[in-house]
Motif scaffolding. Structure first.
Motif, PDB file in Angstrom:
ATOM      1  N   LEU A  24      16.028  51.179 -75.632  1.00  0.00           N
ATOM      2  CA  LEU A  24      16.665  52.268 -74.906  1.00  0.00           C
ATOM      3  C   LEU A  24      16.407  52.136 -73.410  1.00  0.00           C
ATOM      4  O   LEU A  24      17.311  52.327 -72.579  1.00  0.00           O
ATOM      5  CB  LEU A  24      16.127  53.616 -75.425  1.00  0.00           C
ATOM      6  N   PHE A  25      15.188  51.767 -73.046  1.00  0.00           N
ATOM      7  CA  PHE A  25      14.829  51.690 -71.641  1.00  0.00           C
ATOM      8  C   PHE A  25      15.432  50.454 -70.969  1.00  0.00           C
ATOM      9  O   PHE A  25      15.779  50.483 -69.790  1.00  0.00           O
ATOM     10  CB  PHE A  25      13.303  51.728 -71.510  1.00  0.00           C
ATOM     11  N   ASP A  26      15.594  49.378 -71.739  1.00  0.00           N
ATOM     12  CA  ASP A  26      16.305  48.207 -71.220  1.00  0.00           C
ATOM     13  C   ASP A  26      17.774  48.535 -70.983  1.00  0.00           C
ATOM     14  O   ASP A  26      18.392  48.035 -70.027  1.00  0.00           O
ATOM     15  CB  ASP A  26      16.192  47.030 -72.185  1.00  0.00           C
ATOM     16  N   ARG A  27      18.331  49.375 -71.830  1.00  0.00           N
ATOM     17  CA  ARG A  27      19.732  49.763 -71.678  1.00  0.00           C
ATOM     18  C   ARG A  27      19.920  50.573 -70.389  1.00  0.00           C
ATOM     19  O   ARG A  27      20.929  50.444 -69.689  1.00  0.00           O
ATOM     20  CB  ARG A  27      20.201  50.543 -72.911  1.00  0.00           C
ATOM     21  N   THR A  49      16.398  53.160 -63.307  1.00  0.00           N
ATOM     22  CA  THR A  49      14.991  52.834 -63.532  1.00  0.00           C
ATOM     23  C   THR A  49      14.350  53.928 -64.380  1.00  0.00           C
ATOM     24  O   THR A  49      14.264  55.078 -63.942  1.00  0.00           O
ATOM     25  CB  THR A  49      14.226  52.719 -62.207  1.00  0.00           C
ATOM     26  N   PRO A  50      13.892  53.591 -65.592  1.00  0.00           N
ATOM     27  CA  PRO A  50      13.274  54.604 -66.451  1.00  0.00           C
ATOM     28  C   PRO A  50      11.960  55.117 -65.850  1.00  0.00           C
ATOM     29  O   PRO A  50      11.190  54.353 -65.260  1.00  0.00           O
ATOM     30  CB  PRO A  50      13.005  53.861 -67.764  1.00  0.00           C
ATOM     31  N   HIS A  51      11.745  56.401 -66.030  1.00  0.00           N
ATOM     32  CA  HIS A  51      10.480  57.022 -65.617  1.00  0.00           C
ATOM     33  C   HIS A  51      10.079  57.973 -66.737  1.00  0.00           C
ATOM     34  O   HIS A  51      10.806  58.928 -67.033  1.00  0.00           O
ATOM     35  CB  HIS A  51      10.645  57.776 -64.301  1.00  0.00           C
ATOM     36  N   LEU A  55       9.371  63.073 -71.744  1.00  0.00           N
ATOM     37  CA  LEU A  55      10.475  63.394 -70.851  1.00  0.00           C
ATOM     38  C   LEU A  55      11.034  62.082 -70.341  1.00  0.00           C
ATOM     39  O   LEU A  55      10.324  61.290 -69.703  1.00  0.00           O
ATOM     40  CB  LEU A  55       9.986  64.251 -69.680  1.00  0.00           C
ATOM     41  N   LEU A  56      12.307  61.818 -70.637  1.00  0.00           N
ATOM     42  CA  LEU A  56      12.952  60.552 -70.282  1.00  0.00           C
ATOM     43  C   LEU A  56      13.817  60.757 -69.040  1.00  0.00           C
ATOM     44  O   LEU A  56      14.897  61.351 -69.108  1.00  0.00           O
ATOM     45  CB  LEU A  56      13.813  60.047 -71.445  1.00  0.00           C
TER      46      LEU A  56
END
Length: 262
Positions: free
Chosen positions: A220-223, A230-232, A256-257
């Motif tokens: 999911l975070f690579d997507r 940028t995921p945090h 929390l995404l």
């Protein structure tokens, strides 16, 4: 005070009343502030979750402690309010341009109270006249239109999630932030979807709900990164340790995404 409580607990009549008072206030809704005995489950609670999904230990809704019996707000929104309060996220809405996909009433009211410069509410199937019909995979807005996008538990319903993420990146201003809560499993290295899962029964069994079209994995975070975001990640353990997830009826494993446009 402790001695008084112990005496009450031992008294044959007061004991019943004391235990009842404790039981009926064993839960608290973070949004409306009411205390009560239990939250309402999603459908049949854990019985609604297939063995496949139980095995994968999905990070998502607390199906046992789902909705508040007073205000009806569900666990995902209660958790979002907790994170927003702790991180002072609300200040991001002050005088800002906001896009809110599938808007929740309680969250909408709070956003409006911060007097955003622009507040667009959109949904693929609008429920009221103040909600614009929008396809999140093809947003009808110019580049860099918004400071914040809220897309809370929507991506699992969208046919092309990569297109949706790309569109959110395109319409965010540099430094802008998207809230992208969605169910996912840390057991899955890659997002799981299969065209053979084509009935309500199969989608509920393998994706968790009849209108879900995939189950996200750790990619999911690579997507998000592929879309330019940028995921945090903020965790309950690190940000909300003082809040007992059982008492407040939230899933402590739900992070929390956030996705930031650099």
């Amino acid at each position: 005070m402790i001695a008084k409580l112990l005496r009450a607990a031992r008294h044959p009549i007061l004991s019943v009343r004391w235990k009842w008072n404790v039981m009926r206030r064993s839960k608290r809704c973070y949004i409306c502030g009411k205390t009560f005995g239990s939250f309402l489950p999603f459908r049949d609670g854990l019985k609604s979750v297939s063995p496949f999904l139980l095995y994968l230990d999905i990070v998502g809704s607390d199906v046992v402690n789902f909705s508040c019996p007073y205000c009806s707000n569900h666990d995902r929104l209660r958790h979002l309010f907790m994170y927003f309060d702790k991180l002072d996220f609300w200040r991001r809405f002050d005088g800002a341009a906001i896009l809110h996909i599938a808007p929740e009433s309680a969250l909408s009211e709070r956003i409006v109270s911060h007097e955003p410069r622009l507040y667009v509410k959109g949904d693929y199937s609008p429920r009221s006249a103040d909600i614009q019909r929008l396809d999140v995979t093809a947003l009808p807005f110019p580049d860099e239109s918004f400071d914040v996008i809220i897309c809370n538990h929507v991506l699992e319903h969208v046919g092309d999630d990569l297109a949706a993420l790309s569109e959110m990146c395109r319409t965010l201003r540099p430094g802008g932030c998207a809230v992208l809560q969605t169910p996912y499993s840390n057991f899955l290295a890659r997002t799981f979807t299969d065209p053979a899962i084509d009935s309500d029964e199969l989608r509920q069994r393998y994706y968790g709900q009849e209108d879900h079209v995939r189950l996200f994995g750790r990619d999911l975070f690579d997507r998000m990164r592929r879309a330019g975001l940028t995921p945090h990640i903020e965790t309950h353990e690190s940000r909300l340790p003082e809040f007992d997830p059982v008492y407040y009826g939230v899933n402590a494993a739900e992070d929390l995404l956030l996705a930031i446009k650099e």
